[in-house]
Design an enzyme around this catalytic site. Structure first.
Site, short mmCIF file in Angstrom:
data_model
loop_
_atom_site.label_atom_id
_atom_site.label_comp_id
_atom_site.label_asym_id
_atom_site.label_seq_id
_atom_site.Cartn_x
_atom_site.Cartn_y
_atom_site.Cartn_z
N SER A 126 0.85 -1.19 0.00
CA SER A 126 0.00 0.00 0.00
C SER A 126 0.89 1.25 0.00
CB SER A 126 -0.95 -0.03 1.20
OG SER A 126 -1.93 0.97 1.10
N HIS A 159 -8.00 -5.00 -0.69
CA HIS A 159 -6.74 -4.31 -0.40
C HIS A 159 -5.80 -5.17 0.43
CE1 HIS A 159 -4.05 -0.98 -0.25
NE2 HIS A 159 -4.13 -0.84 1.04
#
Length: 686
Positions: free
Chosen positions: A540, A655
């Site tokens: 991320s 995610h």
């Protein structure tokens, strides 16, 4: 790739998330990765070992307390999608508790032909007869919300009066059994530019969603709005929040007559309340009531007194250069405060009384470990609590106690790798501006004095603190093979309070990358590794970190793994939730801010003539937070420039990258097999 070339980006077609051509492109590269890294007996053995750890019943089933019930969501080999269950305290204390299974997600997915992934449940209190269950398709942030009858063990259809929301970035909060607050996609104009809810409504049972009453609205430029109801008897409060950016939020109280009262505290502070007390955790310096309080101070005041204009605060915590506030939570009568002293946990109990607040240690906390307080139930649970402790080589321990009494062992997880001879050390590296940055080194004592294969991990953003935790996957995948593991605490995080974060925002973002590079050099200077033997991994915002290491500091590393990353910082704010992060990185549409973003944005700073270490880029098709186009386009660009790059895209997983334990085991094994080949197996050709 120059900024001018970005306007004619040849890889924009890869931003079509589910398009046939981009998915075919991704699958072709997945096959290459499988053949190179996942087709060996070594990989298969490691993958199965990791999966066995994820699935074993010997893990601690961490509960969420609601009065007399302990709830738990559990995945194992028999339930890969998971089961939601509950038990009593008396049963939980036994070696093999009897669990009451409330919902079997595997059975539900099969019956509805959906790939459901658990996203959480909100239980209605005090009766605990209903719950609002959030489910995601494939692990995305977008969810459906459905009302569940805990007594009948079934969903209540909308046609029968049940609360239900179709797929969106939803939230729903109980007010009472017939009323909820709701945020969803109500149609055009109801979402913020970041794709989150802009409007909060009150929805009554038996009425259509279209008839729900709007009670609060934000602006399209906000990140999101939210609301909730504090049901503490005698202190009931309705409240609304408006996040104007990722780090600033306005809080309002709703009066019975429908009027709103603005809570006049700094918008970048955290506010919470319990009974008559209001707590304010400062993220920046605040001058009020004739006093100036530094960032990271925790203040307390009588709530009604504050609303009347009083500013005579009690200081419950004040930072120092080595100590920051990590967490704080109420029991019924006490406040438990967790601090980090050079990234190591300390716990205290603060108690309000007629003569002010008293402070006492809660329990001993081991060094080189993280101890967290869990399962406080300030409404129905009195002053009971649980403590969870683990270190890099120390499996998790769960203890229970009551404030003022000794703690007792409740559960102990087994070890999953051989820790004999493995030790944890903490060092500090000097960054470019002279700041001393801490990091932990985990290695076998036989490695001391001999440089060896090393992997360092980093994040450095959004005030997220990284603290020691049990390294089961890393232990069996890397430490047992003779590798060294490094966890960094670079700026951008919150390990030394809010200022550790704020000094690396926007134009000062470069400090994050300088800190990480400084630790890489320090590892070499201390004789722990060499550049050719040093790898790094991040996901991320940490994936952005890896992209910068590749393009700005390639000479420091022998291999990199870049997971669910941001990489095209020229377009990040236009993709999915990207607009919500402008307060962290800056706005690339403003020339003065693009000037500093462009200096490090990986996608705009690759070079066909540079020598880059081999890199594995990983993402998820179902990631609806960080767009998979970042990873896809960077891979295509690096391939076109002739660099060594591997790419793997999980077609689901959100995610987090994985939708279940099997996918997570595969991805974990893939990362360490990549590092093993790149940093240990020098005989394997690239």
């Amino acid at each position: 790739m120059t900024g001018e070339a970005q306007h004619s980006d040849p890889y924009l077609w890869l931003e079509d998330v589910t398009g046939d051509a981009p998915l075919s492109w991704a699958r072709e590269r997945n096959e290459v990765v499988h053949e190179r890294f996942a087709a060996t007996d070594r990989f298969s053995a490691l993958e199965h070992r990791i999966l066995d750890m994820f699935d074993t019943d010997a893990r601690i089933p961490y509960p969420t307390r609601r009065d007399t019930w302990l709830y738990n969501f559990w995945r194992d080999a028999a339930h890969p999608k998971g089961i939601w269950r509950r038990t009593t305290f008396e049963q939980y204390r036994t070696e093999n508790p009897e669990w009451d299974v409330l919902l079997d997600l595997d059975a539900l997915s099969a019956a509805e032909s959906e790939n459901w992934v658990w996203s959480g449940a909100a239980v209605l209190r005090p009766a605990q007869s209903r719950a609002l269950i959030s489910l995601s398709r494939g692990g995305a942030d977008a969810t459906v919300v459905r009302e569940f009858d805990l007594e009948k063990r079934e969903f209540i259809p909308a046609a029968a009066g049940g609360f239900e929301l179709s797929e969106a970035k939803n939230w729903m909060r109980w007010i009472d059994i017939d009323t909820v607050y709701v945020g969803t996609d109500f149609g055009p104009g109801s979402l913020t530019d970041s794709g989150y809810t802009r409007i909060a409504k009150r929805w009554r049972r038996g009425t259509p969603l279209e008839a729900a009453e709007t009670v609060f609205e934000g602006e399209a430029s906000d990140v999101s709005v939210g609301c909730g109801y504090d049901r503490t008897p005698g202190f009931e409060r309705h409240y609304f929040t408006r996040a104007t950016d990722f780090f600033n939020e306005q809080v309002y109280l709703l009066a019975p007559d429908g009027s709103l009262t603005y809570l006049e505290s700094p918008t970048d502070s955290d506010e919470s309340w319990h009974h008559e007390w209001l707590l304010i955790h400062l993220k920046s310096e605040w001058t009020t009531g004739g006093n100036t309080y530094p960032a990271d101070t925790l203040l307390a005041i009588d709530f009604d007194e504050f609303l009347a204009g009083g500013r005579d605060f009690d200081v419950l915590f004040a930072p120092d250069p080595h100590t920051s506030l990590h967490d704080y939570n109420w029991s019924e009568h006490h406040l438990i405060v967790s601090t980090l002293q050079d990234v190591q946990t300390r716990l205290h109990v603060l108690t309000p009384g007629p003569d002010g607040w008293t402070r006492e240690p809660l329990a001993d906390t081991p060094a080189m470990a993280t101890t967290g307080v869990t399962n406080l139930d300030k409404i129905d649970g009195g002053d009971d609590f649980m403590l969870s402790t683990s270190g890099f080589t120390t499996p998790a321990t769960l203890l229970e106690g009551t404030i003022g009494k000794p703690v007792r062992l409740l559960k102990q997880a087994p070890g999953f790798f051989d820790t004999d001879g493995i030790r944890t050390e903490q060092f500090f590296a000097r960054s470019d501006d002279g700041t001393m940055v801490p990091y932990f080194v985990i290695r076998h004592q036989d490695r001391i004095g001999t440089p060896g294969p090393t992997v360092m991990s980093g994040y450095g953003g959004f005030e997220i603190s990284r603290t020691p935790t049990y390294a089961g996957v890393t232990g069996m995948s890397w430490l047992e093979r003779g590798g060294t593991w490094v966890m960094t605490n670079i700026r951008g995080g919150g390990e030394y309070g809010p200022q550790w974060h704020t000094q690396a925002q926007k134009a000062d973002r470069h400090k994050v990358y300088e800190d990480f590079a400084a630790i890489a050099r320090d590892l070499v200077d201390r004789g722990i590794t060499t550049p050719a033997q040093l790898g790094a991994v991040g996901g991320s915002n940490g994936g952005l970190l890896m992209g910068v290491m590749l393009t700005r500091y390639p000479h420091l590393f022998g291999a990199l793994v870049c997971q669910v990353p941001l990489l095209d910082m020229k377009r990040y704010h236009l993709l999915l939730a990207g607009a919500s992060w402008i307060a962290e990185y800056g706005d690339p549409d403003k020339p003065e801010e693009w000037a500093y973003i462009s200096e490090y944005s990986p996608y705009q700073n690759t070079s066909a003539t540079a020598e880059y270490p081999p890199i594995l880029i990983m993402t998820s098709t179902r990631d609806d937070r960080v767009h998979p186009g970042h990873a896809r386009k960077m891979t295509a660009l690096l391939e076109s420039e002739g660099h060594t790059v591997w790419y793997h895209e999980n077609i689901e997983g959100g995610h987090g990258g994985a939708a279940d334990n099997k996918q997570l085991a595969f991805q974990s094994a893939l990362i360490y097999e990549f590092f093993t080949q790149m940093l240990m197996d020098k005989s394997v050709p690239e």
